[in-house]
Motif scaffolding. Structure first.
Motif, PDB file in Angstrom:
ATOM      1  N   MET A   1      25.518  23.197  33.938  1.00  0.00           N
ATOM      2  CA  MET A   1      26.041  24.134  34.754  1.00  0.00           C
ATOM      3  C   MET A   1      25.495  25.620  34.446  1.00  0.00           C
ATOM      4  O   MET A   1      25.625  26.043  33.131  1.00  0.00           O
ATOM      5  CB  MET A   1      27.346  24.232  35.037  1.00  0.00           C
ATOM      6  CG  MET A   1      28.168  24.996  35.984  1.00  0.00           C
ATOM      7  SD  MET A   1      29.815  24.832  36.257  1.00  0.00           S
ATOM      8  CE  MET A   1      29.926  23.221  36.668  1.00  0.00           C
ATOM      9  N   ALA A   2      25.019  26.435  35.280  1.00  0.00           N
ATOM     10  CA  ALA A   2      24.634  27.738  35.123  1.00  0.00           C
ATOM     11  C   ALA A   2      25.751  28.507  34.781  1.00  0.00           C
ATOM     12  O   ALA A   2      26.964  28.245  35.075  1.00  0.00           O
ATOM     13  CB  ALA A   2      23.990  28.296  36.237  1.00  0.00           C
ATOM     14  N   VAL A   3      25.352  29.685  33.985  1.00  0.00           N
ATOM     15  CA  VAL A   3      26.390  30.495  33.470  1.00  0.00           C
ATOM     16  C   VAL A   3      26.504  31.828  34.021  1.00  0.00           C
ATOM     17  O   VAL A   3      26.719  32.864  33.405  1.00  0.00           O
ATOM     18  CB  VAL A   3      26.447  30.527  31.876  1.00  0.00           C
ATOM     19  CG1 VAL A   3      26.720  29.402  31.165  1.00  0.00           C
ATOM     20  CG2 VAL A   3      25.079  31.130  31.437  1.00  0.00           C
ATOM     21  N   TRP A   4      26.037  32.083  35.251  1.00  0.00           N
ATOM     22  CA  TRP A   4      26.255  33.326  36.157  1.00  0.00           C
ATOM     23  C   TRP A   4      27.576  33.058  37.011  1.00  0.00           C
ATOM     24  O   TRP A   4      27.306  32.466  38.147  1.00  0.00           O
ATOM     25  CB  TRP A   4      25.079  33.238  36.954  1.00  0.00           C
ATOM     26  CG  TRP A   4      24.767  34.663  37.578  1.00  0.00           C
ATOM     27  CD1 TRP A   4      25.945  35.438  38.047  1.00  0.00           C
ATOM     28  CD2 TRP A   4      23.462  35.536  37.254  1.00  0.00           C
ATOM     29  NE1 TRP A   4      25.346  36.746  38.375  1.00  0.00           N
ATOM     30  CE2 TRP A   4      24.102  36.740  37.902  1.00  0.00           C
ATOM     31  CE3 TRP A   4      22.357  35.437  36.842  1.00  0.00           C
ATOM     32  CZ2 TRP A   4      23.065  37.782  37.996  1.00  0.00           C
ATOM     33  CZ3 TRP A   4      21.574  36.391  36.907  1.00  0.00           C
ATOM     34  CH2 TRP A   4      21.912  37.539  37.395  1.00  0.00           C
ATOM     35  N   PRO A   5      28.746  33.334  36.426  1.00  0.00           N
ATOM     36  CA  PRO A   5      29.754  33.250  37.689  1.00  0.00           C
ATOM     37  C   PRO A   5      29.684  34.084  38.650  1.00  0.00           C
ATOM     38  O   PRO A   5      28.928  35.175  38.897  1.00  0.00           O
ATOM     39  CB  PRO A   5      30.814  33.491  36.758  1.00  0.00           C
ATOM     40  CG  PRO A   5      30.425  33.739  35.133  1.00  0.00           C
ATOM     41  CD  PRO A   5      28.765  33.998  35.333  1.00  0.00           C
ATOM     42  N   LEU A   6      30.334  33.431  39.512  1.00  0.00           N
ATOM     43  CA  LEU A   6      30.531  34.123  40.953  1.00  0.00           C
ATOM     44  C   LEU A   6      31.971  34.796  41.122  1.00  0.00           C
ATOM     45  O   LEU A   6      33.011  34.263  40.514  1.00  0.00           O
ATOM     46  CB  LEU A   6      30.257  33.364  42.007  1.00  0.00           C
ATOM     47  CG  LEU A   6      28.643  32.652  41.965  1.00  0.00           C
ATOM     48  CD1 LEU A   6      28.627  31.504  43.308  1.00  0.00           C
ATOM     49  CD2 LEU A   6      27.701  33.757  41.930  1.00  0.00           C
ATOM     50  N   VAL A   7      32.095  35.663  42.175  1.00  0.00           N
ATOM     51  CA  VAL A   7      33.464  36.139  42.364  1.00  0.00           C
ATOM     52  C   VAL A   7      33.906  35.995  43.656  1.00  0.00           C
ATOM     53  O   VAL A   7      32.915  36.035  44.703  1.00  0.00           O
ATOM     54  CB  VAL A   7      33.281  37.867  41.981  1.00  0.00           C
ATOM     55  CG1 VAL A   7      34.785  38.484  42.275  1.00  0.00           C
ATOM     56  CG2 VAL A   7      33.145  38.019  40.490  1.00  0.00           C
ATOM     57  N   LYS A   8      35.251  35.800  43.863  1.00  0.00           N
ATOM     58  CA  LYS A   8      36.008  35.604  45.233  1.00  0.00           C
ATOM     59  C   LYS A   8      36.252  36.838  45.846  1.00  0.00           C
ATOM     60  O   LYS A   8      36.296  37.875  45.017  1.00  0.00           O
ATOM     61  CB  LYS A   8      37.068  34.742  44.839  1.00  0.00           C
ATOM     62  CG  LYS A   8      36.926  33.412  44.196  1.00  0.00           C
ATOM     63  CD  LYS A   8      38.215  32.996  43.542  1.00  0.00           C
ATOM     64  CE  LYS A   8      38.639  33.987  42.417  1.00  0.00           C
ATOM     65  NZ  LYS A   8      37.650  33.908  41.051  1.00  0.00           N
TER      66      LYS A   8
ATOM     67  N   SER B   1      33.618  26.332  46.932  1.00  0.00           N
ATOM     68  CA  SER B   1      32.759  25.772  45.672  1.00  0.00           C
ATOM     69  C   SER B   1      33.515  26.467  44.363  1.00  0.00           C
ATOM     70  O   SER B   1      34.369  27.248  44.434  1.00  0.00           O
ATOM     71  CB  SER B   1      31.384  26.284  45.719  1.00  0.00           C
ATOM     72  OG  SER B   1      31.392  27.682  46.043  1.00  0.00           O
ATOM     73  N   TYR B   2      32.949  25.966  43.288  1.00  0.00           N
ATOM     74  CA  TYR B   2      33.647  26.162  41.919  1.00  0.00           C
ATOM     75  C   TYR B   2      32.802  26.491  41.014  1.00  0.00           C
ATOM     76  O   TYR B   2      31.647  25.750  40.843  1.00  0.00           O
ATOM     77  CB  TYR B   2      34.868  25.248  41.529  1.00  0.00           C
ATOM     78  CG  TYR B   2      34.122  23.999  40.937  1.00  0.00           C
ATOM     79  CD1 TYR B   2      33.993  23.776  39.744  1.00  0.00           C
ATOM     80  CD2 TYR B   2      34.026  22.850  42.044  1.00  0.00           C
ATOM     81  CE1 TYR B   2      33.433  22.618  39.095  1.00  0.00           C
ATOM     82  CE2 TYR B   2      33.527  21.796  41.493  1.00  0.00           C
ATOM     83  CZ  TYR B   2      33.170  21.505  40.144  1.00  0.00           C
ATOM     84  OH  TYR B   2      32.801  20.410  39.813  1.00  0.00           O
ATOM     85  N   VAL B   3      33.113  27.318  40.062  1.00  0.00           N
ATOM     86  CA  VAL B   3      32.293  27.556  38.682  1.00  0.00           C
ATOM     87  C   VAL B   3      33.055  27.479  37.439  1.00  0.00           C
ATOM     88  O   VAL B   3      34.237  28.003  37.717  1.00  0.00           O
ATOM     89  CB  VAL B   3      31.272  28.862  38.840  1.00  0.00           C
ATOM     90  CG1 VAL B   3      30.276  28.625  39.774  1.00  0.00           C
ATOM     91  CG2 VAL B   3      32.295  30.042  38.880  1.00  0.00           C
TER      92      VAL B   3
ATOM     93  N   VAL C   1      37.958  29.099  32.021  1.00  0.00           N
ATOM     94  CA  VAL C   1      38.719  29.035  33.432  1.00  0.00           C
ATOM     95  C   VAL C   1      37.764  28.448  34.372  1.00  0.00           C
ATOM     96  O   VAL C   1      36.623  28.439  34.065  1.00  0.00           O
ATOM     97  CB  VAL C   1      39.376  30.271  33.699  1.00  0.00           C
ATOM     98  CG1 VAL C   1      40.374  30.911  32.822  1.00  0.00           C
ATOM     99  CG2 VAL C   1      38.382  31.470  33.943  1.00  0.00           C
ATOM    100  N   ILE C   2      38.465  28.001  35.397  1.00  0.00           N
ATOM    101  CA  ILE C   2      37.809  27.592  36.592  1.00  0.00           C
ATOM    102  C   ILE C   2      37.852  28.447  37.700  1.00  0.00           C
ATOM    103  O   ILE C   2      38.930  28.911  38.097  1.00  0.00           O
ATOM    104  CB  ILE C   2      38.196  26.059  36.986  1.00  0.00           C
ATOM    105  CG1 ILE C   2      37.971  25.138  35.957  1.00  0.00           C
ATOM    106  CG2 ILE C   2      37.160  25.790  38.278  1.00  0.00           C
ATOM    107  CD1 ILE C   2      38.334  23.685  36.345  1.00  0.00           C
ATOM    108  N   ASP C   3      36.904  29.178  38.285  1.00  0.00           N
ATOM    109  CA  ASP C   3      36.872  30.095  39.336  1.00  0.00           C
ATOM    110  C   ASP C   3      36.452  29.349  40.795  1.00  0.00           C
ATOM    111  O   ASP C   3      35.489  28.648  40.573  1.00  0.00           O
ATOM    112  CB  ASP C   3      36.043  31.233  39.153  1.00  0.00           C
ATOM    113  CG  ASP C   3      36.418  32.302  38.130  1.00  0.00           C
ATOM    114  OD1 ASP C   3      37.671  32.390  38.090  1.00  0.00           O
ATOM    115  OD2 ASP C   3      35.678  32.852  37.575  1.00  0.00           O
TER     116      ASP C   3
END
Length: 263
Positions: free
Chosen positions: A1-8, A197-199, A204-206
């Protein structure tokens, strides 16, 4: 899994050049070096070019290294980019991030971390401790436990109880959660359908772009609010047998039980 987190909750992601790095030509990442540094880390203490970096419990600074990619949370925003090792030398480049506004002191910490990160030139690991150094820079990270996402994915989890501090309450209506291997999730809060979707971001899980569809009767609105707050705010996850507990930083939690077969 890519490690470029996204933000809600911020609409379209705005990629910014929040960090600049001088790229040293010819640096290579050896397989063993990359493996030694791989993992998710949280900043335990730090000094940057302008002095000590203040750390907030509710606005953590994290660092996830996976292959040639690096990312994490920089107190307020999410960031991601590239990383390369050559012996004890390290360089971080092509960094971008999201644009969100937090309290002024949190933003000051974020700026201090950004300045420190782009000045990093050396690294070392001692057990569960990772250290990045450079001229006027000393960043010390602690290893974060991995999220058991492989155990969570593919199972339908039925909500059993809500946790608020030391108190637990029962659940009304149909409430469940399911994560799939393609990075999607779906479920019910007890009165509304949820999906998105989640990352995995550190420990933690976002949930990204969480959408809730439907209306709740008055007697279920409080439950719906707690479920959404935990899932939307980023949560840690623990599994004990067939029980899954999701917890946020505000002392709220959701306890699920594995119940395959629910559609």
């Amino acid at each position: 899994m890519a490690v470029w987190p996204l933000v809600k909750r911020i609409g379209p992601i705005l990629l910014l050049a929040i960090l600049a790095a001088c790229v040293t030509q010819g640096a290579e990442t050896g397989p063993q070096v990359a493996a030694d540094a791989a993992g998710s880390w949280v900043l335990a203490s730090g000094t940057g070019p302008d002095g000590e970096i203040r750390i907030f419990d509710d606005h953590r600074i994290t660092l996830t290294i996976q292959g040639g990619e690096v990312g994490g949370t920089s107190a307020c925003n999410q960031y991601g980019g590239t990383i390369a090792f050559s012996g004890n030398a390290v360089r971080i480049g092509e960094i971008g991030g999201t644009e969100m506004a937090c309290e002024p002191d949190v933003m000051a910490t974020e700026s201090a971390y950004a300045a420190a990160l782009m000045a990093v030139t050396r690294w070392g690991r001692d057990g569960d401790q990772l250290r990045f150094t450079g001229e006027g820079v000393d960043l010390r990270f602690e290893l974060l436990p991995p999220v058991p996402d492989e155990e969570i994915v593919g199972t339908t989890w039925v909500l059993e109880s809500l946790i608020q501090g030391e108190a637990a309450s029962s659940v009304q209506g149909e409430a469940f959660l399911m994560l799939t291997a393609d990075g999607k999730f779906s479920g019910m809060t007890g009165c509304r359908e949820i999906r998105g979707s989640y990352v995995v971001n550190g420990d933690v899980i976002d949930f990204v772009d969480l959408a809730a569809v439907g209306d709740c009767p008055p007697e279920r609105q409080a439950q719906d609010r707690i479920v959404i707050e935990v899932l939307e705010g980023g949560f840690s996850a623990t599994i004990d047998g067939a029980s899954l507990t999701l917890s946020d930083n505000a002392g709220q939690g959701l306890v699920y039980h594995a119940a395959p077969g629910i559609e």
